[in-house]
Motif scaffolding. Structure first.
Motif, short mmCIF file in Angstrom:
data_model
loop_
_atom_site.label_atom_id
_atom_site.label_comp_id
_atom_site.label_asym_id
_atom_site.label_seq_id
_atom_site.Cartn_x
_atom_site.Cartn_y
_atom_site.Cartn_z
N PHE A 1 8.06 -5.43 -7.81
CA PHE A 1 8.95 -4.63 -6.97
C PHE A 1 10.18 -4.86 -7.59
CE2 PHE A 1 5.78 -4.87 -3.74
CZ PHE A 1 6.15 -3.98 -2.67
N HIS B 1 10.46 5.16 0.70
CA HIS B 1 9.16 4.18 0.79
C HIS B 1 9.23 3.05 1.06
CE1 HIS B 1 7.36 8.21 -0.74
NE2 HIS B 1 6.07 7.66 -0.50
N LEU B 2 10.30 2.33 0.63
CA LEU B 2 10.69 0.80 0.48
C LEU B 2 11.35 0.68 1.91
CD1 LEU B 2 12.33 0.06 -2.68
CD2 LEU B 2 10.37 -0.80 -2.13
N ASP C 1 3.42 -9.27 -7.52
CA ASP C 1 4.06 -8.37 -6.79
C ASP C 1 5.46 -8.50 -6.71
OD1 ASP C 1 3.94 -10.88 -5.66
OD2 ASP C 1 3.29 -10.30 -3.58
N PHE D 1 7.25 -1.46 8.31
CA PHE D 1 5.92 -1.62 8.67
C PHE D 1 5.72 -3.20 8.48
CE2 PHE D 1 1.63 -2.80 7.12
CZ PHE D 1 0.96 -2.32 8.10
N MET D 2 6.07 -3.93 7.53
CA MET D 2 5.85 -5.16 7.42
C MET D 2 6.78 -6.31 8.33
SD MET D 2 3.82 -5.72 5.09
CE MET D 2 3.54 -7.43 4.94
N ALA E 1 10.24 2.57 4.91
CA ALA E 1 9.15 2.57 5.43
C ALA E 1 8.16 1.31 5.48
CB ALA E 1 8.42 3.76 5.07
N PHE E 2 7.98 0.83 4.10
CA PHE E 2 7.37 -0.37 4.01
C PHE E 2 8.07 -1.65 4.76
CE2 PHE E 2 6.15 -3.98 1.06
CZ PHE E 2 4.70 -4.19 1.37
N SER E 3 9.23 -1.66 4.65
CA SER E 3 10.15 -2.98 5.08
C SER E 3 9.76 -2.78 6.51
CB SER E 3 11.45 -2.84 4.86
OG SER E 3 11.64 -3.00 3.44
N TRP F 1 19.20 0.50 6.70
CA TRP F 1 17.64 0.40 5.91
C TRP F 1 17.47 -0.90 5.44
CZ3 TRP F 1 16.38 5.76 3.18
CH2 TRP F 1 16.18 6.64 4.03
#
Length: 308
Positions: free
Chosen positions: A291, A42-43, A287, A49-50, A45-47, A108
């Motif tokens: 994290f 998930h981290l 935030d 996307f951002m 994918a989030f990275s 990643w």
């Protein structure tokens, strides 16, 4: 003062409670190994996307005539890209990059590293160097010497005390000659106004082993914000020392030390976090704290499960 203190307390404790609760809930549904794998995916994918999202904003900045200057980043910790990037991203993704490194997810690790560069924050780069340096040293030494792995978390109080001593020296002019000689810049300019903040708070007699109260530095600085340039101290290490007093400050960093016992990976994250504490207000960034400690608690649960 009471309202400010309560607000800062909630912003400091809230993300820790949330991170612990999320970890506990996740471990009710899956074992630690599954949880950390899920978190890692998930981290990642989030990275990604951002990176795409912030990269698009960066591209628009370039189209509109903006620029990125490595000199501005390293000397002033500021470039036009900073205007395009969400402020706390650099803090968050510096930690994510180290998390990927200690888990050996090298591919990643790249998206969060790019986000760190886009955020243009010197202290994040310094934290990454500190965390990565410790990781490399420990991966080389720990397999050969068991006492190194058992005692490696002793670096946490060392880094904390060293940071406090250096900050107090900086605030009292101990490095003025060196800074001016090496950089040709005024120490206050180089630190983006932090020297004035630290010096002013020290001049008010905030030197004690006893607590002055959470939020006290904000209350102290607010009436003079036009002079100091900010109502926030921009150093969590000094803030904790001034507001909590020496004894409670030892307790705070002692808690970090305890969390790191037996875990090189968590120590790497905490070194990074303490470096951020030196020149920023990250303890009230919900935030960022969330994290960092979700990752730390996930590592703790996984390593504890592997030991037993």
């Amino acid at each position: 003062a009471l309202e400010r203190g309560l607000k800062e307390f909630l912003f400091s404790v809230g993300p820790l409670v949330t991170a612990y609760s999320l970890t506990w809930l996740a471990l009710q549904r899956m074992d630690p190994a599954e949880w950390i794998e899920s978190l890692t995916r998930h981290l990642a994918a989030f990275s990604l996307f951002m990176l795409l999202f912030e990269g698009a904003k960066f591209a628009l900045l370039g189209i509109s005539g903006g620029s990125f200057s490595l000199v501005e980043l390293l000397v002033f910790s500021k470039s036009e890209t900073e205007q395009a990037v969400t402020p706390s991203l650099g803090f968050i993704f510096g930690a994510v990059a180290l998390f990927m490194a200690v888990r050996r997810k090298w591919i990643w690790m790249l998206p969060p590293l790019f986000l760190v560069l886009l955020s243009s924050k010197r202290i994040v780069l310094l934290g990454l160097l500190g965390g990565a340096g410790w990781w490399l040293a420990m991966t080389a030494l720990a397999p050969r010497f068991q006492w190194v792995k058992r005692g490696q978390h002793a670096v946490i109080p060392v880094v904390s005390i060293l940071a406090l001593v250096l900050l107090l020296q900086f605030a009292t002019g101990g490095f003025d000659t060196l800074i001016e000689k090496r950089t040709g810049l005024n120490p206050n300019l180089l630190s983006m106004g932090r020297r004035t903040l630290y010096e002013f708070v020290l001049s008010q007699g905030v030197w004690t082993v006893f607590p002055s109260g959470i939020g006290h530095t904000h209350t102290l600085l607010t009436p003079y914000a036009s002079f100091t340039g900010s109502s926030l101290l921009h150093s969590d290490i000094l803030k904790i020392y001034f507001e909590y007093g020496l004894l409670l400050a030892i307790g705070v960093f002692g808690a970090f030390w305890h969390l790191c016992r037996g875990s090189i990976a968590i120590t790497v994250l905490m070194i990074y976090y303490i470096v951020l504490f030196a020149t920023d207000n990250v303890s009230i960034y919900f935030d960022v704290v969330l994290f960092v400690f979700v990752m730390a608690f996930a590592l703790s649960a996984t390593e504890r499960n592997e030991r037993y």
